[in-house]
Design a protein around this motif. Structure first.
Motif, PDB file in Angstrom:
ATOM      1  N   SER A 183       0.879  -1.300  -0.014  1.00  0.00           N
ATOM      2  CA  SER A 183      -0.083  -0.104  -0.099  1.00  0.00           C
ATOM      3  C   SER A 183       0.928   1.163  -0.247  1.00  0.00           C
ATOM      4  O   SER A 183       1.819   1.271   0.593  1.00  0.00           O
ATOM      5  N   PHE A 184       0.250   2.415  -0.773  1.00  0.00           N
ATOM      6  CA  PHE A 184       1.080   3.487  -0.752  1.00  0.00           C
ATOM      7  C   PHE A 184       0.344   4.908  -0.381  1.00  0.00           C
ATOM      8  O   PHE A 184      -0.953   5.098  -0.478  1.00  0.00           O
ATOM      9  N   GLY A 185       1.060   5.565   0.164  1.00  0.00           N
ATOM     10  CA  GLY A 185       0.612   6.909   0.666  1.00  0.00           C
ATOM     11  C   GLY A 185       1.517   8.288  -0.038  1.00  0.00           C
ATOM     12  O   GLY A 185       2.812   8.094   0.273  1.00  0.00           O
ATOM     13  N   VAL A 186       0.893   8.882  -0.854  1.00  0.00           N
ATOM     14  CA  VAL A 186       1.791   9.886  -1.442  1.00  0.00           C
ATOM     15  C   VAL A 186       1.477  11.411  -0.823  1.00  0.00           C
ATOM     16  O   VAL A 186       0.261  11.608  -0.824  1.00  0.00           O
ATOM     17  N   ALA A 187       2.415  12.343  -0.695  1.00  0.00           N
ATOM     18  CA  ALA A 187       2.277  13.566  -0.531  1.00  0.00           C
ATOM     19  C   ALA A 187       3.281  14.529  -0.983  1.00  0.00           C
ATOM     20  O   ALA A 187       4.643  14.234  -0.983  1.00  0.00           O
ATOM     21  N   GLU A 188       2.881  15.574  -1.452  1.00  0.00           N
ATOM     22  CA  GLU A 188       3.923  16.668  -2.034  1.00  0.00           C
ATOM     23  C   GLU A 188       4.116  17.868  -1.131  1.00  0.00           C
ATOM     24  O   GLU A 188       3.282  18.177  -0.406  1.00  0.00           O
ATOM     25  N   ARG A 189       5.400  18.272  -1.033  1.00  0.00           N
ATOM     26  CA  ARG A 189       5.367  19.310  -0.255  1.00  0.00           C
ATOM     27  C   ARG A 189       5.073  20.640  -0.769  1.00  0.00           C
ATOM     28  O   ARG A 189       5.637  20.874  -1.841  1.00  0.00           O
ATOM     29  N   ARG A 190       4.268  21.308   0.030  1.00  0.00           N
ATOM     30  CA  ARG A 190       4.103  22.577  -0.481  1.00  0.00           C
ATOM     31  C   ARG A 190       4.125  23.804   0.469  1.00  0.00           C
ATOM     32  O   ARG A 190       3.527  24.745   0.813  1.00  0.00           O
ATOM     33  N   GLY A 191       5.524  23.883   0.532  1.00  0.00           N
ATOM     34  CA  GLY A 191       6.180  24.931   1.313  1.00  0.00           C
ATOM     35  C   GLY A 191       6.067  24.794   2.926  1.00  0.00           C
ATOM     36  O   GLY A 191       6.204  25.555   3.717  1.00  0.00           O
ATOM     37  N   ASP A 192       5.516  23.583   3.228  1.00  0.00           N
ATOM     38  CA  ASP A 192       5.289  23.021   4.826  1.00  0.00           C
ATOM     39  C   ASP A 192       6.497  22.415   5.143  1.00  0.00           C
ATOM     40  O   ASP A 192       7.263  21.837   4.465  1.00  0.00           O
ATOM     41  N   PRO A 193       6.575  22.074   6.425  1.00  0.00           N
ATOM     42  CA  PRO A 193       7.956  21.405   7.132  1.00  0.00           C
ATOM     43  C   PRO A 193       7.737  19.972   6.393  1.00  0.00           C
ATOM     44  O   PRO A 193       6.811  19.638   6.082  1.00  0.00           O
ATOM     45  N   LEU A 194       9.118  19.416   6.597  1.00  0.00           N
ATOM     46  CA  LEU A 194       9.114  18.092   5.886  1.00  0.00           C
ATOM     47  C   LEU A 194       8.383  16.932   6.883  1.00  0.00           C
ATOM     48  O   LEU A 194       7.607  16.242   6.391  1.00  0.00           O
ATOM     49  N   GLU A 195       8.464  17.363   8.232  1.00  0.00           N
ATOM     50  CA  GLU A 195       7.736  16.577   9.094  1.00  0.00           C
ATOM     51  C   GLU A 195       6.139  16.426   8.863  1.00  0.00           C
ATOM     52  O   GLU A 195       5.612  15.474   8.885  1.00  0.00           O
ATOM     53  N   LYS A 196       5.650  17.735   8.402  1.00  0.00           N
ATOM     54  CA  LYS A 196       4.030  17.481   8.203  1.00  0.00           C
ATOM     55  C   LYS A 196       4.144  16.934   6.916  1.00  0.00           C
ATOM     56  O   LYS A 196       3.056  16.497   6.743  1.00  0.00           O
ATOM     57  N   THR A 197       4.642  17.061   5.807  1.00  0.00           N
ATOM     58  CA  THR A 197       4.632  16.356   4.736  1.00  0.00           C
ATOM     59  C   THR A 197       4.596  15.028   4.837  1.00  0.00           C
ATOM     60  O   THR A 197       3.797  14.207   4.218  1.00  0.00           O
ATOM     61  N   LEU A 198       5.561  14.681   5.524  1.00  0.00           N
ATOM     62  CA  LEU A 198       5.809  13.021   5.910  1.00  0.00           C
ATOM     63  C   LEU A 198       4.717  12.506   6.609  1.00  0.00           C
ATOM     64  O   LEU A 198       4.075  11.379   6.356  1.00  0.00           O
ATOM     65  N   LYS A 199       4.071  13.221   7.606  1.00  0.00           N
ATOM     66  CA  LYS A 199       2.660  12.765   8.128  1.00  0.00           C
ATOM     67  C   LYS A 199       1.415  12.670   7.344  1.00  0.00           C
ATOM     68  O   LYS A 199       0.763  11.729   7.444  1.00  0.00           O
ATOM     69  N   ARG A 200       1.441  13.875   6.129  1.00  0.00           N
ATOM     70  CA  ARG A 200       0.456  13.545   5.553  1.00  0.00           C
ATOM     71  C   ARG A 200       0.638  12.206   4.584  1.00  0.00           C
ATOM     72  O   ARG A 200      -0.523  11.593   4.205  1.00  0.00           O
ATOM     73  N   ALA A 201       1.787  11.888   4.189  1.00  0.00           N
ATOM     74  CA  ALA A 201       2.009  10.675   3.339  1.00  0.00           C
ATOM     75  C   ALA A 201       1.536   9.429   4.205  1.00  0.00           C
ATOM     76  O   ALA A 201       0.909   8.599   3.765  1.00  0.00           O
TER      77      ALA A 201
END
Length: 426
Positions: free
Chosen positions: A390-408
């Motif tokens: 299973s896969f979770g994808v998230a693009e960084r949109r100017g937010d911190p890396l930790e937040k992007t990784l959490k969205r993924a």
């Protein structure tokens, strides 16, 4: 936010438009320019008659510069007897430019015998036809006043003036120079007409004023057009510089990515020294992944969170060694579909994070779907197992890396909740 160059060009456009409309309104409908000849400080008046040619006419100046007048005793004795009032404005070589005026308002008071026909001359100097020492060679721009034209204010358009035919013939003026010329008017003359009968006449110039726009229409609209052309050139140059700046930034970003990729490749060759790689799969370990994230700064990227479906069942049913083999095959198949801008991190157990530098969301999602399909159809799983992920994808949109990784991670959780073996975007 609008780029600064765009704000500047927009402001410049509206400023230029406002100035242009205001200038046109003032030029077309604003107050007219006026030149009161009788108030000119350098004006001098004198009388002249045919006695210089042996005639018997007598002209006397009876007014002054502000209201010049002559008393004319027109007598026979010369072929063309005449009386004349001459108003000198300047030296011939200097003159006054009347070409941008539209007309003149003039009032002549005439008394004495009838009919009176007075010729009104605007004398113009031009080196192409004027001869040194010959006052007659200066152009005679002429209109003629008839009996009904006196004692009332006349509005005379300047385009009705025409050179005297006798002057054109006497000086053999070429066609190109036979038109009216008001660019260097140095004198104004009023002379009696050829058919006036002998007698006593009085002529007074009560008012003489030129009026018109504050410039020549051709020059005004030419300058206006040149202003807009300059704006267009400026806009083009700014767009050109902007595109060049974007290209330089894109090239710098690409070089930075390549440099980072080369740096990461160099670090890959020092795995044992830096202890950043997972010895089982060859992917970056958790420590290596955290160091990588710390080096990325503000670089754009996307995360692909990967989790093997039901991996605990593989370990429980076939043992941990077989689970390790599944992990190695999975990593090998994932890396086979990645390019140099992707880094695979073993985040923990059967969870992996794929860091895709300069990947936007759509590109990362397409890569995740491609890997998912490849794992599902992979024919070389140990013991012929059917393994999916299973896969979770998230693009960084100017937010911190930790937040992007959490969205993924949250997107991965949704993929598991919705049946596994799928890609979700956070």
């Amino acid at each position: 936010m609008i780029p600064s160059y765009s704000r500047m060009t927009n402001l410049l456009f509206w400023f230029l438009l406002a100035i242009s409309l205001l200038a046109i309104l003032l030029f077309e409908f604003g107050p007219e320019q006026r030149l009161n000849i009788l108030a000119t400080t350098e004006l001098s008046a004198k009388a002249q008659d045919d006695r210089v040619h042996g005639g018997r006419s007598v002209t006397t100046l009876v007014g002054d510069e502000h209201r010049p007048a002559i008393d004319c005793q027109l007598r026979e004795g010369y072929e063309f007897p005449f009386c004349e009032l001459i108003l000198t404005l300047s030296e011939p070589e200097r003159g006054i430019d009347l070409s941008h005026f539209d007309g003149m308002r003039v009032k002549l008071r005439a008394e004495g015998g009838q009919p009176q026909i007075w010729r009104f001359f605007l004398r113009n100097y031009d080196p192409s036809y004027s001869r040194p020492g010959d006052d007659i060679s200066h152009k005679f721009n002429e209109v003629m006043f008839r009996p009904n034209d006196y004692n009332v204010l006349q509005d005379v358009p300047l385009d009705v003036f025409a050179p005297s035919s006798w002057w054109v013939q006497q000086y053999n003026i070429p066609l190109a120079e036979q038109g009216a010329d008001l660019r260097h008017i140095y004198a104004i003359e009023l002379a009696s007409g050829d058919r006036m009968r002998p007698g006593n006449y009085q002529l007074e110039l009560e008012q003489l004023e030129f009026y018109g726009r504050w410039g020549k229409p051709g020059d005004f609209y030419r300058y206006l057009l040149m202003s807009w052309l300059a704006y267009g050139v400026l806009l083009f140059l700014m767009q050109y510089l902007l595109v060049g700046d974007k290209l330089r930034k894109a090239r710098a970003a690409r070089l930075a990515a390549e440099a980072l990729s080369q740096s990461l490749s160099e670090q890959n060759r020092r795995t044992e020294e830096e202890a950043r790689y997972d010895p089982l799969t060859g992917a970056l370990n958790r420590l290596g992944g955290e160091k990588l994230l710390g080096e990325l700064g503000e670089m754009p990227l996307s995360f692909i969170y990967i989790d093997i479906d039901h991996f605990k069942h593989v370990n429980d049913a076939h043992g941990h060694p077989m689970g390790d083999e599944v992990l190695k095959h999975m990593v090998s198949e994932v890396l086979r579909h990645c390019d140099a801008l992707c880094r695979l991190v073993r985040w923990g157990g059967e969870e992996f994070v794929l860091v895709c530098l300069h990947y936007e969301q759509a590109r990362a999602e397409a890569l995740a779907e491609r890997i998912r399909g490849a794992l599902e159809s992979y024919p070389n799983w140990p013991l012929g197992l059917k393994v999916t992920a299973s896969f979770g994808v998230a693009e960084r949109r100017g937010d911190p890396l930790e937040k992007t990784l959490k969205r993924a991670d949250e997107a991965l959780y949704q993929a598991k909740e919705r049946g596994r073996n799928r890609v979700e975007v956070g």
